[in-house]
Scaffold this motif. Structure first.
Motif, PDB file in Angstrom:
ATOM      1  N   ILE A 151      16.264 -52.121   3.457  1.00 43.00           N
ATOM      2  CA  ILE A 151      17.510 -51.850   4.176  1.00 43.00           C
ATOM      3  C   ILE A 151      17.458 -52.499   5.556  1.00 43.00           C
ATOM      4  CG2 ILE A 151      18.891 -50.020   5.236  1.00 43.00           C
ATOM      5  CD1 ILE A 151      17.895 -48.285   2.776  1.00 43.00           C
ATOM      6  N   LYS A 152      16.321 -52.384   6.212  1.00 42.44           N
ATOM      7  CA  LYS A 152      16.174 -52.956   7.555  1.00 42.44           C
ATOM      8  C   LYS A 152      16.261 -54.478   7.551  1.00 42.44           C
ATOM      9  CE  LYS A 152      13.329 -49.482   9.822  1.00 42.44           C
ATOM     10  NZ  LYS A 152      11.987 -49.219  10.358  1.00 42.44           N
ATOM     11  N   ASP A 153      15.649 -55.106   6.545  1.00 40.36           N
ATOM     12  CA  ASP A 153      15.636 -56.576   6.527  1.00 40.36           C
ATOM     13  C   ASP A 153      16.824 -57.182   5.774  1.00 40.36           C
ATOM     14  OD1 ASP A 153      15.004 -56.492   3.791  1.00 40.36           O
ATOM     15  OD2 ASP A 153      12.916 -57.067   4.083  1.00 40.36           O
ATOM     16  N   TYR A 154      17.801 -56.337   5.445  1.00 40.87           N
ATOM     17  CA  TYR A 154      19.056 -56.771   4.826  1.00 40.87           C
ATOM     18  C   TYR A 154      18.872 -57.395   3.445  1.00 40.87           C
ATOM     19  CZ  TYR A 154      21.653 -55.857   9.122  1.00 40.87           C
ATOM     20  OH  TYR A 154      22.244 -55.242  10.193  1.00 40.87           O
ATOM     21  N   SER A 155      17.757 -57.122   2.786  1.00 43.48           N
ATOM     22  CA  SER A 155      17.588 -57.650   1.426  1.00 43.48           C
ATOM     23  C   SER A 155      18.251 -56.742   0.382  1.00 43.48           C
ATOM     24  CB  SER A 155      16.104 -57.872   1.104  1.00 43.48           C
ATOM     25  OG  SER A 155      15.371 -56.680   1.184  1.00 43.48           O
ATOM     26  N   MET A 156      18.624 -55.533   0.797  1.00 47.07           N
ATOM     27  CA  MET A 156      19.377 -54.624  -0.060  1.00 47.07           C
ATOM     28  C   MET A 156      20.549 -54.080   0.723  1.00 47.07           C
ATOM     29  SD  MET A 156      18.446 -54.050  -3.151  1.00 47.07           S
ATOM     30  CE  MET A 156      17.310 -55.072  -4.033  1.00 47.07           C
TER      31      MET A 156
ATOM     32  N   LEU B 167      26.721 -52.489   4.087  1.00 46.87           N
ATOM     33  CA  LEU B 167      26.426 -51.450   5.065  1.00 46.87           C
ATOM     34  C   LEU B 167      26.545 -51.965   6.495  1.00 46.87           C
ATOM     35  CD1 LEU B 167      23.286 -49.865   3.374  1.00 46.87           C
ATOM     36  CD2 LEU B 167      25.662 -49.122   3.208  1.00 46.87           C
ATOM     37  N   THR B 168      27.099 -51.129   7.342  1.00 49.29           N
ATOM     38  CA  THR B 168      27.146 -51.446   8.761  1.00 49.29           C
ATOM     39  C   THR B 168      25.741 -51.271   9.333  1.00 49.29           C
ATOM     40  OG1 THR B 168      27.585 -49.178   9.450  1.00 49.29           O
ATOM     41  CG2 THR B 168      29.512 -50.563   8.918  1.00 49.29           C
ATOM     42  N   LYS B 169      25.545 -51.779  10.526  1.00 51.64           N
ATOM     43  CA  LYS B 169      24.244 -51.614  11.176  1.00 51.64           C
ATOM     44  C   LYS B 169      23.921 -50.130  11.357  1.00 51.64           C
ATOM     45  CE  LYS B 169      21.501 -53.200  15.073  1.00 51.64           C
ATOM     46  NZ  LYS B 169      20.424 -53.933  14.462  1.00 51.64           N
TER      47      LYS B 169
ATOM     48  N   LEU C 133      20.269 -44.694   7.158  1.00 54.54           N
ATOM     49  CA  LEU C 133      19.574 -44.629   5.873  1.00 54.54           C
ATOM     50  C   LEU C 133      18.080 -44.892   6.029  1.00 54.54           C
ATOM     51  CD1 LEU C 133      20.248 -44.018   2.960  1.00 54.54           C
ATOM     52  CD2 LEU C 133      20.791 -46.435   2.613  1.00 54.54           C
ATOM     53  N   SER C 134      17.715 -45.917   6.780  1.00 55.12           N
ATOM     54  CA  SER C 134      16.283 -46.210   6.955  1.00 55.12           C
ATOM     55  C   SER C 134      15.598 -45.094   7.743  1.00 55.12           C
ATOM     56  CB  SER C 134      16.062 -47.576   7.607  1.00 55.12           C
ATOM     57  OG  SER C 134      16.611 -47.617   8.894  1.00 55.12           O
ATOM     58  N   ASP C 135      16.276 -44.542   8.749  1.00 56.50           N
ATOM     59  CA  ASP C 135      15.705 -43.409   9.498  1.00 56.50           C
ATOM     60  C   ASP C 135      15.529 -42.196   8.584  1.00 56.50           C
ATOM     61  OD1 ASP C 135      15.613 -44.905  11.802  1.00 56.50           O
ATOM     62  OD2 ASP C 135      17.276 -43.867  12.806  1.00 56.50           O
ATOM     63  N   TYR C 136      16.480 -41.989   7.683  1.00 58.97           N
ATOM     64  CA  TYR C 136      16.374 -40.870   6.740  1.00 58.97           C
ATOM     65  C   TYR C 136      15.137 -41.039   5.855  1.00 58.97           C
ATOM     66  CZ  TYR C 136      17.482 -37.541   3.067  1.00 58.97           C
ATOM     67  OH  TYR C 136      17.404 -36.514   2.172  1.00 58.97           O
ATOM     68  N   PHE C 137      14.973 -42.235   5.290  1.00 58.47           N
ATOM     69  CA  PHE C 137      13.800 -42.491   4.442  1.00 58.47           C
ATOM     70  C   PHE C 137      12.502 -42.353   5.233  1.00 58.47           C
ATOM     71  CE2 PHE C 137      16.597 -45.377   1.613  1.00 58.47           C
ATOM     72  CZ  PHE C 137      16.934 -44.310   0.801  1.00 58.47           C
ATOM     73  N   GLU C 138      12.492 -42.889   6.449  1.00 57.96           N
ATOM     74  CA  GLU C 138      11.280 -42.797   7.275  1.00 57.96           C
ATOM     75  C   GLU C 138      10.997 -41.358   7.693  1.00 57.96           C
ATOM     76  OE1 GLU C 138      12.162 -45.709  10.262  1.00 57.96           O
ATOM     77  OE2 GLU C 138      11.372 -47.350   9.018  1.00 57.96           O
ATOM     78  N   GLY C 139      12.027 -40.580   7.926  1.00 47.68           N
ATOM     79  CA  GLY C 139      11.849 -39.163   8.249  1.00 47.68           C
ATOM     80  C   GLY C 139      11.211 -38.405   7.091  1.00 47.68           C
ATOM     81  N   ILE C 140      11.645 -38.720   5.881  1.00 46.84           N
ATOM     82  CA  ILE C 140      11.042 -38.091   4.694  1.00 46.84           C
ATOM     83  C   ILE C 140       9.575 -38.482   4.602  1.00 46.84           C
ATOM     84  CG2 ILE C 140      11.062 -37.991   2.174  1.00 46.84           C
ATOM     85  CD1 ILE C 140      14.109 -38.570   2.349  1.00 46.84           C
TER      86      ILE C 140
END
Length: 152
Positions: free
Chosen positions: A112-117, A131-133, A139-146
């Motif tokens: 998600i961060k590197d815009y490959s998905m 997705l907007t920035k 989304l990436s913060d959510y995954f990293e929080g988990i």
């Protein structure tokens, strides 16, 4: 000119015939007890992002567009969905072991961060999945929080 018409004729016959090669577009039933959003009590705003940008390829809740019923395009779409589900299937989240879940979360946050998905080709046909920035950060913060919580 006669050769061109012959080639065109046989090409059209081949295109018509390949329409009869079946492609399985039936989604497996979703057990809500193992579905990612239920297992992790995912907030509604994150669920909305996942549904619009991820679930068509990374869940058993794929909504096939009209063009997914025309061969050979249907073969390519089915292949992408099969591969997407192999890498991450939100509908079967609760059935995966802890190491696999960790790997999936790490890869998801990175992608998600590197815009490959989501994939560019998917975004071209589904502009709402672009997705907007802010959505990417959420989304990436959510995954990293988990990941940081270790509760996956």
């Amino acid at each position: 000119m006669k050769t061109f018409k012959n080639i065109l004729y046989w090409f059209l016959i081949a295109i018509a015939l390949i329409q009869f090669i079946p492609v399985n577009r039936v989604n497996k039933p979703v057990d809500q007890k193992v579905n990612f959003v239920n297992v992790l009590a995912t907030p509604g705003n994150v669920q909305a992002i996942l549904k619009k940008a991820c679930y068509d390829c990374h869940s058993n809740e794929t909504i096939y567009p009209d063009y997914a019923y025309v061969a050979p395009i249907s073969w390519s779409i089915k292949n992408h969905i099969t591969k997407g589900r192999e890498h991450l299937n939100f509908s079967e989240w609760g059935t995966f072991n802890k190491d696999l879940k960790k790997n999936m979360l790490e890869n998801s946050a990175k992608s998600i961060k590197d815009y490959s998905m989501p994939l560019g080709a998917y975004i071209n046909k589904h502009p709402k999945a672009n997705l907007t920035k802010a959505e990417r950060v959420l989304l990436s913060d959510y995954f990293e929080g988990i990941l940081q919580s270790g509760n996956y």
